[in-house]
Design an enzyme around this catalytic site. Structure first.
Site, short mmCIF file in Angstrom:
data_model
loop_
_atom_site.label_atom_id
_atom_site.label_comp_id
_atom_site.label_asym_id
_atom_site.label_seq_id
_atom_site.Cartn_x
_atom_site.Cartn_y
_atom_site.Cartn_z
N LYS A 1 0.82 -1.21 0.00
CA LYS A 1 0.00 0.00 0.00
C LYS A 1 0.85 1.25 0.00
O LYS A 1 0.35 2.34 -0.26
CB LYS A 1 -0.94 -0.02 1.20
CG LYS A 1 -2.10 -0.97 0.95
CD LYS A 1 -3.10 -1.01 2.07
CE LYS A 1 -4.34 -1.80 1.65
NZ LYS A 1 -4.94 -2.56 2.71
N1 GLU Z 1 -8.49 -8.03 4.50
C1 GLU Z 1 -7.52 -8.87 3.85
C2 GLU Z 1 -6.54 -8.00 3.08
O1 GLU Z 1 -6.84 -6.85 2.79
C3 GLU Z 1 -8.13 -9.85 2.87
C4 GLU Z 1 -8.88 -10.90 3.55
C5 GLU Z 1 -9.43 -12.01 2.66
O2 GLU Z 1 -9.69 -11.81 1.46
O3 GLU Z 1 -9.63 -13.08 3.19
O4 GLU Z 1 -5.46 -8.45 2.77
#
Ligand code: GLU
Length: 275
Positions: free
Chosen positions: A248
């Protein structure tokens, strides 16, 4: 038969990049092709790193890409009781124990590395007497609540998951006694993702290859909690010029920067190798 249910589940701890675009667009396309639904879940349990601005940007960037998702959006921070309930069901089975070591102590005692490369917890706190656990918690010490992996596996036996129609042998033991919650945080990624996928009726989990190994833990928690197992599809990762996973903080691949620089949604699709 009810339609398949897909989800895109970003964490609002930064701006979306090309890797998120790939994940979101694959979910949208596969949902459309299957006559299914697409849900958006905001994974914002990390109150320190998640920011309202990033969440707002997720909605804007996804809309700009042409993705449509159902409302209301599930925001994990609004559902901590659901994760507490799931944790309680694991604790009732005698599968959860508190550990009190600092990060440095865990690293010093590490029993190897987990699949993400982090030090593997050696399990010392598993044998602490109950009275000492209670005393240290009452004294206000910080702690992590961990899954007793050996006891959990003894309960479920060997597990597999469905990877796009193929059967994969799950190896949750590689993660050791994973953290399910902490003193100040009622849940963890693993626990909340498993609870939410079940609560939202998710049938298809399409996400990056970086989460492939985590699926073993998710299958184990599903088995322990008696939850249905979705089909998984772990997609290719986009790499930067140095061959590293996009992050990010890499401005060059941020969707906002690309948009500000005049790129169109069609350009984004071309950049990530769709079409
Ligand atoms: N929140 C997780 C991420 O942004 C992804 C979770 C998922 O797809 O299981 O990496």
């Amino acid at each position: 038969m009810s339609p398949p249910v897909f989800r895109f589940a970003p964490s609002p701890n930064g701006y979306l990049h090309l890797g998120h675009a790939l994940s979101a667009l694959l979910n949208a396309e596969q949902a459309a092709r299957a006559g299914g639904r697409l849900l958006l879940r905001i994974e914002d349990i990390d109150a320190v790193r998640c920011k309202p601005d990033y969440e707002q940007a997720i909605y804007e960037d996804l809309a700009w890409l042409g993705i449509a998702w159902e409302r209301p959006v599930r925001r994990q921070s609004e559902h901590l009781d659901d994760y507490r309930a799931a944790l309680g069901r694991l604790a009732d089975q005698g599968l959860v124990y508190p550990s009190f070591e600092s990060r440095a102590e865990i690293a010093a005692q590490a029993a190897g590395r987990d699949p993400d490369g982090a030090p593997l917890y050696a399990g010392a706190a598993k044998s602490l007497p109950e009275a000492e656990r209670e005393r240290r918690i009452a004294a206000g010490e910080p702690y992590a609540l961990r899954l007793d992996m050996a006891a959990a596996l003894a309960r479920t036996g060997p597990l597999t998951w469905n990877e796009d129609g193929g059967t994969i042998a799950a190896n949750p033991a590689a993660w050791g006694d994973v953290v399910l919650a902490r003193k100040d945080v009622a849940t963890s990624y693993h626990l909340s993702v498993v609870a939410d996928d079940a609560l939202q009726g998710i049938t298809h989990v399409v996400r990056g290859r970086d989460l492939y190994e985590s699926t073993a833990v998710h299958r184990l928690l599903q088995a322990l909690l008696g939850l249905p197992a979705p089909v998984y599809r772990h997609h290719r990762l986009l790499l930067d010029a140095d061959g590293r996973k996009l992050s990010k903080s890499t401005q060059a691949t941020g969707l906002r920067e690309l948009r500000a620089g005049g790129r169109t949604p069609a350009d984004i699709r071309a950049l990530i190798g769709l079409d």
